[in-house]
Enzyme design. Structure first.
Site, PDB file in Angstrom:
ATOM      1  CE  LYS A 185      -1.795  -1.512   3.750  1.00  0.00           C
ATOM      2  NZ  LYS A 185      -2.585  -1.803   4.975  1.00  0.00           N
ATOM      3  CB  THR A 236      -5.757   8.522   7.203  1.00  0.00           C
ATOM      4  OG1 THR A 236      -4.878   9.058   8.216  1.00  0.00           O
ATOM      5  CG2 THR A 236      -5.835   9.501   6.043  1.00  0.00           C
ATOM      6  N   GLY A 249      -7.638   3.949  10.551  1.00  0.00           N
ATOM      7  CA  GLY A 249      -8.286   2.687  10.207  1.00  0.00           C
ATOM      8  C   GLY A 249      -8.308   2.352   8.734  1.00  0.00           C
ATOM      9  CB  THR A 250      -6.647   3.787   5.703  1.00  0.00           C
ATOM     10  OG1 THR A 250      -5.362   3.847   6.335  1.00  0.00           O
ATOM     11  CG2 THR A 250      -7.264   5.158   5.703  1.00  0.00           C
ATOM     12  N   GLY A 251      -5.977   0.925   6.834  1.00  0.00           N
ATOM     13  CA  GLY A 251      -5.454  -0.418   6.571  1.00  0.00           C
ATOM     14  C   GLY A 251      -6.422  -1.502   6.982  1.00  0.00           C
ATOM     15  CB  CYS A 252      -8.554  -1.913  10.010  1.00  0.00           C
ATOM     16  SG  CYS A 252      -7.293  -1.743  11.280  1.00  0.00           S
TER      17      CYS A 252
END
Length: 545
Positions: A197, A257, A259-262
């Site tokens: 990412k 942003t 919690g974007t990865g979760c």
């Protein structure tokens, strides 16, 4: 109907923006059933992590067994796993129950910078989970740590490794080429597919890597996010062992942003559970997250959460007057994707569309333009000021000139005479669409009419711009390149901008923010019109009478 099921194994975020809270909101929003096994409790908000309490590994196992022996799952997503013991338990459960779709998000550090994974657990993730991962989704700092650990270095703090990542002597990931090398290296450790990412590494839009290289494909994502004024883009690199797919999208300059990865890993798991391929699941997940960021909510004093509910009914989303057009598109994301990424459109892009289908389409488009002009004539009738009447009438006259001059000549270049054009019989899909927006205009007000006509203007502008800027679009020898240029160039894009501004102004003037019933009605009209655009492509593709 059997709902697709997703089990998230992750930590809890008391602030609600990340962890299992974000996962369950995402999975539900995408139409799946979500279950959870909590690995750790956090005292957390938008500013940072104030405390972490890990769950005993045996209790994590008990939670997973409770879910998997009764409810079952079609995909598992792992997030914050906290300790080596929990990593091993999760891997054992995945193997014991034969779960096929596994998305591993190697959560190590929160957006705020707080550490969420014990350093000794990194090697456990590599040893036990990477070989089980259908998709591994590290961000740039996490990829650097994993690569460092694979090289056997002691450095396991994000951003500090001096490890050589397949040629980068500094061990840093600083370019798309570095992301590719890291993805290939992590794939060699056992993950079926690796998605690096790029949110931590925004790039200039003209910094694209060489997509002409064998085994590299570029995808320009279309979302509700507007281009960053600095011209920055974000690229995410997917590698499945055979091909690189680089997903480019506008960088959204926001602090919201958390919690974007979760959210992304949960969305990918939901799409995999629903039967999508890895590439489809990743693309769908990236679009979902991009839209969730662009409609994000300013909550708290730090990094705010995403808007996980942007796919839900408009009344559940923020009803501000600054993003009416975005709300229309977000109310029918699936239908909009079908429209702008239709097989007909893909055939225009690569030049493979059957020429007879295209000729059938442009003959029907002549009839459509006739009714489109009638729509603006009706808008002139509906207007209440001289300025509004003149504007709508001018647009109607412009469409007439387009139909009688430009479109006629274009059809002639395809061997269709003016006489043949006039003699064309209106297809059912054409009739259904044009009478739909005319009826909305007759029975409703100006906004009803403009909303019902909006998918045509906005969608063709989006398609034209996307295909013109996509390096994979065929230019030389493509018989449809002139059509693509017509809708991608500045004149048509200016018309799109003017149309969107008109919609925003009318919404501002006529619809109170509190009137969610009216908003839902307008969104439904837009959705139906978008589906009729899909049917129009179907008509052209299959030459339906």
């Amino acid at each position: 109907m059997q709902l697709a099921r997703v089990l998230t194994v992750a930590g809890s975020d008391s602030g609600g923006g990340a962890g299992i809270q974000a996962d369950l909101k995402t999975v539900t929003s995408l139409g799946c059933y979500g279950s959870s096994a909590v690995t750790a409790l956090t005292a957390q908000n938008t500013i940072g992590v104030q405390g972490v309490h890990g769950c005993p590994a045996g209790f994590v196992q008990q939670q997973m067994e409770s879910v998997l022996t009764d409810i079952g799952t079609d995909a598992i997503k792992t997030g914050m796993l906290f300790s080596r013991e929990i990593v091993e338990v999760v891997a054992n459960q995945i193997c014991q129950f034969g779960v096929k779709n596994v998305v591993v998000d190697p959560v190590m550090v929160a957006t705020s910078g707080d550490t969420l994974l014990a350093s000794e657990a990194v090697n456990a993730v590599i040893k036990f989970l990477l070989p089980l991962a259908t998709v591994l989704t590290p961000n740039v700092p996490e990829a650097e740590v994993l690569c460092a650990a694979l090289h056997g270095k002691a450095e396991t703090t994000p951003g500090t490794s001096d490890t050589d990542i397949a040629g980068n002597s500094a061990g840093k990931i600083e370019s798309v080429a570095d992301m590719r090398r890291a993805a290939r290296f992590l794939h060699s450790a056992g993950a079926q597919s690796v998605l690096i990412k790029g949110g931590h590494l925004p790039l200039k839009a003209d910094a694209a890597s060489d997509s002409s290289e064998v085994g590299v494909r570029t995808v320009r994502l279309v979302s509700s996010a507007t281009s960053d004024p600095t011209g920055l883009s974000v690229v995410d690199v997917l590698f499945d062992g055979a091909e690189f797919v680089e997903f480019w999208k506008p960088f959204v300059n926001t602090s919201n942003t958390h919690g974007t990865g979760c959210t992304l890993s949960a969305a990918i798991a939901a799409y995999l559970a629903s039967g999508k391929s890895v590439v489809e699941a990743v693309e769908g997940g990236l679009i979902y997250v991009s839209n969730a960021i662009s409609t994000s909510i300013s909550i708290g004093k730090g990094h705010g959460p995403l808007n996980h509910l942007h796919l839900m009914k408009p009344a559940l989303a923020p009803a501000t007057k600054a993003n009416f057009v975005s709300m229309l598109k977000n109310s029918c994301v699936s239908e909009w994707d079908q429209y702008i990424d239709h097989k007909f459109v893909r055939g225009l892009a690569d030049g493979t569309l059957d020429t007879e289908s295209f000729k059938y389409y442009i003959r029907q488009d002549y009839i459509y333009l006739l009714h489109y002009a009638r729509g603006y004539a009706l808008a002139a009738f509906k207007e209440q000021t001289m300025e509004g009447i003149a504007q709508a009438a001018q647009i109607a006259l412009g469409i007439v000139r387009e139909a009688t001059d430009v479109h006629v000549k274009y059809c002639e270049s395809w061997g269709i005479s003016h006489k043949e054009l006039i003699a064309t019989k209106e297809a059912t899909a054409n009739m259904s669409y044009t009478r739909f927006f005319l009826e909305k205009g007759m029975s409703g007000d100006r906004l009803d009419l403009y909303v019902a006509m909006a998918p045509c203007l906005i969608g063709y502008g989006e398609i034209g711009l996307k295909l013109m800027n996509d390096p994979n679009t065929k230019r030389e020898g493509n018989p449809y390149w002139a059509w693509i240029q017509n809708y991608g160039e500045a004149d048509f894009q200016a018309a799109v901008q003017a149309g969107e501004e008109l919609l925003e102004r009318l919404y501002e003037e006529t619809v109170p923010v509190s009137n969610t019933v009216r908003l839902e009605q307008l969104c439904e009209n837009f959705r139906q019109a978008t589906l009729l655009e899909v049917k129009f492509w179907d008509m052209g593709l299959n030459r339906e009478p």
